[in-house]
Design a protein around this motif. Structure first.
Motif, PDB file in Angstrom:
ATOM      1  N   ASN A 114      22.769  55.484 -50.909  1.00  0.00           N
ATOM      2  CA  ASN A 114      22.701  56.807 -51.501  1.00  0.00           C
ATOM      3  C   ASN A 114      24.125  57.363 -51.645  1.00  0.00           C
ATOM      4  O   ASN A 114      24.863  57.395 -50.664  1.00  0.00           O
ATOM      5  CB  ASN A 114      21.877  57.669 -50.526  1.00  0.00           C
ATOM      6  CG  ASN A 114      21.636  59.050 -51.054  1.00  0.00           C
ATOM      7  OD1 ASN A 114      22.410  59.552 -51.866  1.00  0.00           O
ATOM      8  ND2 ASN A 114      20.573  59.664 -50.584  1.00  0.00           N
ATOM      9  N   PRO A 115      24.520  57.803 -52.857  1.00  0.00           N
ATOM     10  CA  PRO A 115      25.911  58.255 -53.021  1.00  0.00           C
ATOM     11  C   PRO A 115      26.261  59.483 -52.181  1.00  0.00           C
ATOM     12  O   PRO A 115      27.434  59.775 -51.973  1.00  0.00           O
ATOM     13  CB  PRO A 115      26.027  58.577 -54.518  1.00  0.00           C
ATOM     14  CG  PRO A 115      24.641  58.748 -54.996  1.00  0.00           C
ATOM     15  CD  PRO A 115      23.771  57.902 -54.112  1.00  0.00           C
ATOM     16  N   SER A 116      25.240  60.204 -51.678  1.00  0.00           N
ATOM     17  CA  SER A 116      25.541  61.398 -50.872  1.00  0.00           C
ATOM     18  C   SER A 116      25.902  61.038 -49.435  1.00  0.00           C
ATOM     19  O   SER A 116      26.270  61.911 -48.651  1.00  0.00           O
ATOM     20  CB  SER A 116      24.344  62.352 -50.877  1.00  0.00           C
ATOM     21  OG  SER A 116      23.280  61.757 -50.166  1.00  0.00           O
ATOM     22  N   PHE A 127      45.925  48.784 -62.216  1.00  0.00           N
ATOM     23  CA  PHE A 127      46.128  48.272 -60.861  1.00  0.00           C
ATOM     24  C   PHE A 127      47.031  49.277 -60.157  1.00  0.00           C
ATOM     25  O   PHE A 127      48.224  49.382 -60.452  1.00  0.00           O
ATOM     26  CB  PHE A 127      46.740  46.873 -60.909  1.00  0.00           C
ATOM     27  CG  PHE A 127      46.816  46.208 -59.559  1.00  0.00           C
ATOM     28  CD1 PHE A 127      45.655  45.985 -58.808  1.00  0.00           C
ATOM     29  CD2 PHE A 127      48.024  45.808 -59.026  1.00  0.00           C
ATOM     30  CE1 PHE A 127      45.718  45.376 -57.554  1.00  0.00           C
ATOM     31  CE2 PHE A 127      48.092  45.199 -57.770  1.00  0.00           C
ATOM     32  CZ  PHE A 127      46.937  44.977 -57.040  1.00  0.00           C
ATOM     33  N   ALA A 128      46.417  50.046 -59.244  1.00  0.00           N
ATOM     34  CA  ALA A 128      47.119  51.191 -58.649  1.00  0.00           C
ATOM     35  C   ALA A 128      48.483  50.842 -58.034  1.00  0.00           C
ATOM     36  O   ALA A 128      49.453  51.576 -58.263  1.00  0.00           O
ATOM     37  CB  ALA A 128      46.220  51.869 -57.632  1.00  0.00           C
ATOM     38  N   PRO A 129      48.593  49.747 -57.254  1.00  0.00           N
ATOM     39  CA  PRO A 129      49.898  49.484 -56.629  1.00  0.00           C
ATOM     40  C   PRO A 129      51.056  49.392 -57.629  1.00  0.00           C
ATOM     41  O   PRO A 129      52.172  49.827 -57.337  1.00  0.00           O
ATOM     42  CB  PRO A 129      49.681  48.152 -55.904  1.00  0.00           C
ATOM     43  CG  PRO A 129      48.215  48.139 -55.584  1.00  0.00           C
ATOM     44  CD  PRO A 129      47.563  48.810 -56.764  1.00  0.00           C
ATOM     45  N   SER A 189      29.075  59.172 -59.838  1.00  0.00           N
ATOM     46  CA  SER A 189      28.662  59.554 -58.482  1.00  0.00           C
ATOM     47  C   SER A 189      29.545  58.914 -57.418  1.00  0.00           C
ATOM     48  O   SER A 189      29.404  59.232 -56.236  1.00  0.00           O
ATOM     49  CB  SER A 189      27.206  59.131 -58.244  1.00  0.00           C
ATOM     50  OG  SER A 189      27.097  57.719 -58.270  1.00  0.00           O
ATOM     51  N   SER A 190      30.453  58.014 -57.829  1.00  0.00           N
ATOM     52  CA  SER A 190      31.281  57.317 -56.829  1.00  0.00           C
ATOM     53  C   SER A 190      32.413  58.210 -56.336  1.00  0.00           C
ATOM     54  O   SER A 190      32.815  59.174 -56.991  1.00  0.00           O
ATOM     55  CB  SER A 190      31.857  56.028 -57.420  1.00  0.00           C
ATOM     56  OG  SER A 190      32.838  56.343 -58.390  1.00  0.00           O
ATOM     57  N   LYS A 191      32.949  57.833 -55.188  1.00  0.00           N
ATOM     58  CA  LYS A 191      34.039  58.612 -54.585  1.00  0.00           C
ATOM     59  C   LYS A 191      35.294  58.571 -55.463  1.00  0.00           C
ATOM     60  O   LYS A 191      35.988  59.574 -55.629  1.00  0.00           O
ATOM     61  CB  LYS A 191      34.314  58.075 -53.177  1.00  0.00           C
ATOM     62  CG  LYS A 191      33.187  58.386 -52.214  1.00  0.00           C
ATOM     63  CD  LYS A 191      33.343  57.672 -50.909  1.00  0.00           C
ATOM     64  CE  LYS A 191      32.419  56.486 -50.713  1.00  0.00           C
ATOM     65  NZ  LYS A 191      31.009  56.688 -51.042  1.00  0.00           N
TER      66      LYS A 191
HETATM   67  N1  LIG Z   1      41.668  49.624 -59.476  1.00  0.00           N
HETATM   68  C1  LIG Z   1      41.819  50.257 -58.328  1.00  0.00           C
HETATM   69  O1  LIG Z   1      42.918  50.381 -57.821  1.00  0.00           O
HETATM   70  C2  LIG Z   1      40.628  50.877 -57.649  1.00  0.00           C
HETATM   71  C3  LIG Z   1      40.835  51.827 -56.627  1.00  0.00           C
HETATM   72  C4  LIG Z   1      39.745  52.484 -56.059  1.00  0.00           C
HETATM   73  C5  LIG Z   1      38.462  52.144 -56.447  1.00  0.00           C
HETATM   74  N2  LIG Z   1      38.287  51.186 -57.402  1.00  0.00           N
HETATM   75  C6  LIG Z   1      36.913  50.777 -57.774  1.00  0.00           C
HETATM   76  O2  LIG Z   1      36.061  51.866 -58.072  1.00  0.00           O
HETATM   77  C7  LIG Z   1      34.703  51.478 -57.800  1.00  0.00           C
HETATM   78  C8  LIG Z   1      34.024  52.578 -57.023  1.00  0.00           C
HETATM   79  O3  LIG Z   1      34.411  52.506 -55.648  1.00  0.00           O
HETATM   80  P1  LIG Z   1      33.944  53.655 -54.604  1.00  0.00           P
HETATM   81  O4  LIG Z   1      34.296  53.134 -53.260  1.00  0.00           O
HETATM   82  O5  LIG Z   1      34.464  54.957 -55.074  1.00  0.00           O
HETATM   83  O6  LIG Z   1      32.376  53.578 -54.788  1.00  0.00           O
HETATM   84  P2  LIG Z   1      31.189  54.380 -54.080  1.00  0.00           P
HETATM   85  O7  LIG Z   1      31.570  55.777 -53.811  1.00  0.00           O
HETATM   86  O8  LIG Z   1      30.661  53.580 -52.933  1.00  0.00           O
HETATM   87  O9  LIG Z   1      30.188  54.315 -55.320  1.00  0.00           O
HETATM   88  C9  LIG Z   1      28.818  54.460 -55.235  1.00  0.00           C
HETATM   89  C10 LIG Z   1      28.280  54.450 -56.664  1.00  0.00           C
HETATM   90  O10 LIG Z   1      28.617  53.230 -57.353  1.00  0.00           O
HETATM   91  C11 LIG Z   1      27.486  52.786 -58.125  1.00  0.00           C
HETATM   92  N3  LIG Z   1      27.066  51.525 -57.503  1.00  0.00           N
HETATM   93  C12 LIG Z   1      27.491  51.053 -56.332  1.00  0.00           C
HETATM   94  N4  LIG Z   1      27.003  49.824 -56.100  1.00  0.00           N
HETATM   95  C13 LIG Z   1      26.252  49.502 -57.155  1.00  0.00           C
HETATM   96  C14 LIG Z   1      25.513  48.348 -57.508  1.00  0.00           C
HETATM   97  N5  LIG Z   1      25.469  47.254 -56.724  1.00  0.00           N
HETATM   98  N6  LIG Z   1      24.844  48.384 -58.675  1.00  0.00           N
HETATM   99  C15 LIG Z   1      24.912  49.458 -59.487  1.00  0.00           C
HETATM  100  N7  LIG Z   1      25.652  50.578 -59.202  1.00  0.00           N
HETATM  101  C16 LIG Z   1      26.301  50.586 -58.044  1.00  0.00           C
HETATM  102  C17 LIG Z   1      26.515  53.914 -58.083  1.00  0.00           C
HETATM  103  O11 LIG Z   1      26.992  54.848 -59.046  1.00  0.00           O
HETATM  104  P3  LIG Z   1      26.423  55.208 -60.515  1.00  0.00           P
HETATM  105  O12 LIG Z   1      24.939  55.306 -60.392  1.00  0.00           O
HETATM  106  O13 LIG Z   1      27.076  56.551 -60.778  1.00  0.00           O
HETATM  107  O14 LIG Z   1      26.902  54.126 -61.430  1.00  0.00           O
HETATM  108  C18 LIG Z   1      26.776  54.480 -56.698  1.00  0.00           C
HETATM  109  O15 LIG Z   1      26.319  55.793 -56.539  1.00  0.00           O
HETATM  110  C19 LIG Z   1      34.775  50.142 -57.055  1.00  0.00           C
HETATM  111  O16 LIG Z   1      34.490  49.084 -57.938  1.00  0.00           O
HETATM  112  C20 LIG Z   1      36.218  50.104 -56.607  1.00  0.00           C
HETATM  113  O17 LIG Z   1      36.727  48.824 -56.384  1.00  0.00           O
HETATM  114  C21 LIG Z   1      39.341  50.555 -57.999  1.00  0.00           C
END
Ligand SMILES: NC(=O)c1ccc[n+]([C@@H]2O[C@H](COP(=O)([O-])OP(=O)(O)OC[C@H]3O[C@@H](n4cnc5c(N)ncnc54)[C@H](OP(=O)(O)O)[C@@H]3O)[C@@H](O)[C@H]2O)c1
Length: 358
Positions: free
Chosen positions: A349-351, A289-291, A182-184
């Motif tokens: 809320n993810p929406s 690690f994207a960078p 559900s995350s972005k």
């Molecule tokens: N490595 C990289 O370069 C990189 C780049 C971008 C993002 N990321 C990582 O990807 C992740 C998602 O980021 P986003 O900004 O896309 O997230 P987001 O859209 O804000 O994600 C929301 C979703 O994350 C889960 N969630 C959020 N907080 C939670 C909590 N405290 N406990 C349990 N579930 C939780 C739930 O999903 P579910 O119910 O579906 O689990 C929620 O619907 C982050 O950890 C971010 O750092 C990493």
């Protein structure tokens, strides 16, 4: 003289916060002040705090003692400039502190961007130090600022994840399991994978987020975490881990074992459930690690080609970004602080796409 407001977070205790107020600093020669006007707050920002020390995110905007300043993606306007070639009124997009202002010391500028060369940032990945001039961005639209702040930084990671997995031919698997579907970040990866004929994408999410995630229309199938056992474990898969949940990861590694062809660690949205103990079964998880991947592709393709491919993919993604989320504005320190605490607890809320304004 106007005041600068900053949210300070105790580095070892992320739910402990306080507001700091101080006069906005006057820029010296070669410096400018940017008013940070609007920025996105997502689980990604919580991961910045969670990895503030290990991955250096507290080092971008140093605070005193054991307090940290959260990095956020958003838009700001230059209010005062003593830098040749940069005028007050210029609007920038980039990696700002969760503060009302940023004092910058640009050491490089092009028609497209300004790079902050403040001493403490020089060793940190350049991608975070570069601020895009919105006037020079052909894809910038004022009415899509929220989508840009909420999705674009995550989209670059999704782009390299899709590119990397496709380059590796999905390590011989025909199916990708994607957690925190559900995350972005996950929806952007699923959207990109959908354009590839040779791979199926299964989204894993909390039971309460299944309906929302199915409605996105970018997954071949959506399954809740507690229904993992309903999936066929005889088919080889790649696991793309956005949740960073140790128990979930271990269950997937155990069920698929040698049929798990690659385990790609990207996120830690379930930050309270993180495990530093490697799984006993299957391959060792590899952190993306994207960078690092961006730098490799820029070296191979050239910067212009990389930016063009990313821009094309971003344009294709914008309709989904636009319809997936309802943008919610959180205005003022109280609302911003509450949004941070809600994100930490995972009660958002993810929406909803949360945009902060002062
Ligand atoms: N490595 C990289 O370069 C990189 C780049 C971008 C993002 N990321 C990582 O990807 C992740 C998602 O980021 P986003 O900004 O896309 O997230 P987001 O859209 O804000 O994600 C929301 C979703 O994350 C889960 N969630 C959020 N907080 C939670 C909590 N405290 N406990 C349990 N579930 C939780 C739930 O999903 P579910 O119910 O579906 O689990 C929620 O619907 C982050 O950890 C971010 O750092 C990493």
């Amino acid at each position: 003289m106007s005041e600068q407001t900053t949210l300070l977070i105790r580095q070892a205790q992320l739910d402990e916060t306080r507001w700091q107020s101080e006069p906005v600093r006057e820029p010296d020669a070669g410096q400018l002040v940017c008013a940070v006007e609007t920025f996105a707050l997502t689980a990604n920002n919580i991961s910045y705090a969670d990895h503030g020390t290990t991955l250096g995110y507290w080092r971008f905007f140093p605070a005193v003692d054991d307090w940290g300043v959260l990095p956020v993606w958003g838009f700001g306007t230059v209010t005062e400039s003593r830098v040749e070639g940069i005028a007050a009124g210029e609007r920038l997009f980039g990696f700002f502190p969760l503060s009302s202002h940023l004092l910058m010391t640009p050491h490089r500028q092009t028609p497209a961007m300004i790079e902050d060369g403040a001493e403490h940032r020089r060793e940190l990945p350049a991608v975070y130090n570069q601020y895009m001039r919105t006037s020079a961005d052909p894809l910038y639209r004022p009415e899509f600022e929220a989508q840009q702040a909420l999705f674009k930084p995550l989209f670059a990671t999704a782009f390299v994840a899709d590119d990397f997995l496709a380059e590796q031919q999905f390590f011989g698997a025909g199916k990708v399991l994607l957690s925190s579907a559900s995350s972005k970040t996950a929806m952007a990866i699923a959207h990109l994978l959908r354009a590839r004929a040779d791979v199926e994408c299964v989204g894993l999410t909390s039971s309460g987020n299944v309906t929302f995630t199915e409605g996105l229309g970018c997954y071949d199938k959506v399954v809740s975490y507690d229904e993992l056992a309903t999936l066929d474990a005889a088919t080889p898969v790649v696991y793309v881990d956005i949740a960073g949940n140790g128990a979930l990861r271990d269950e997937i590694h155990q069920r698929w074992d040698s049929r798990l062809k690659y385990s790609c660690a990207i996120g830690g949205s379930h930050w309270q459930a993180r495990s530093d103990t490697p799984p006993e079964h299957g391959p060792k998880p590899q952190f993306l690690f994207a960078p690092t991947h961006v730098e490799r592709r820029v070296a191979e393709w050239g910067a212009a080609e990389f930016q063009q491919r990313l821009a094309n993919a971003w344009q294709d993604f914008l309709p989904l970004a636009g319809r997936a989320l309802e943008v919610t504005i959180r205005q003022g320190p109280d609302a911003i602080g509450q949004t941070y605490r809600d994100l930490l607890a995972g009660t958002n809320n993810p929406s909803q796409g949360y945009m902060a304004r002062w």
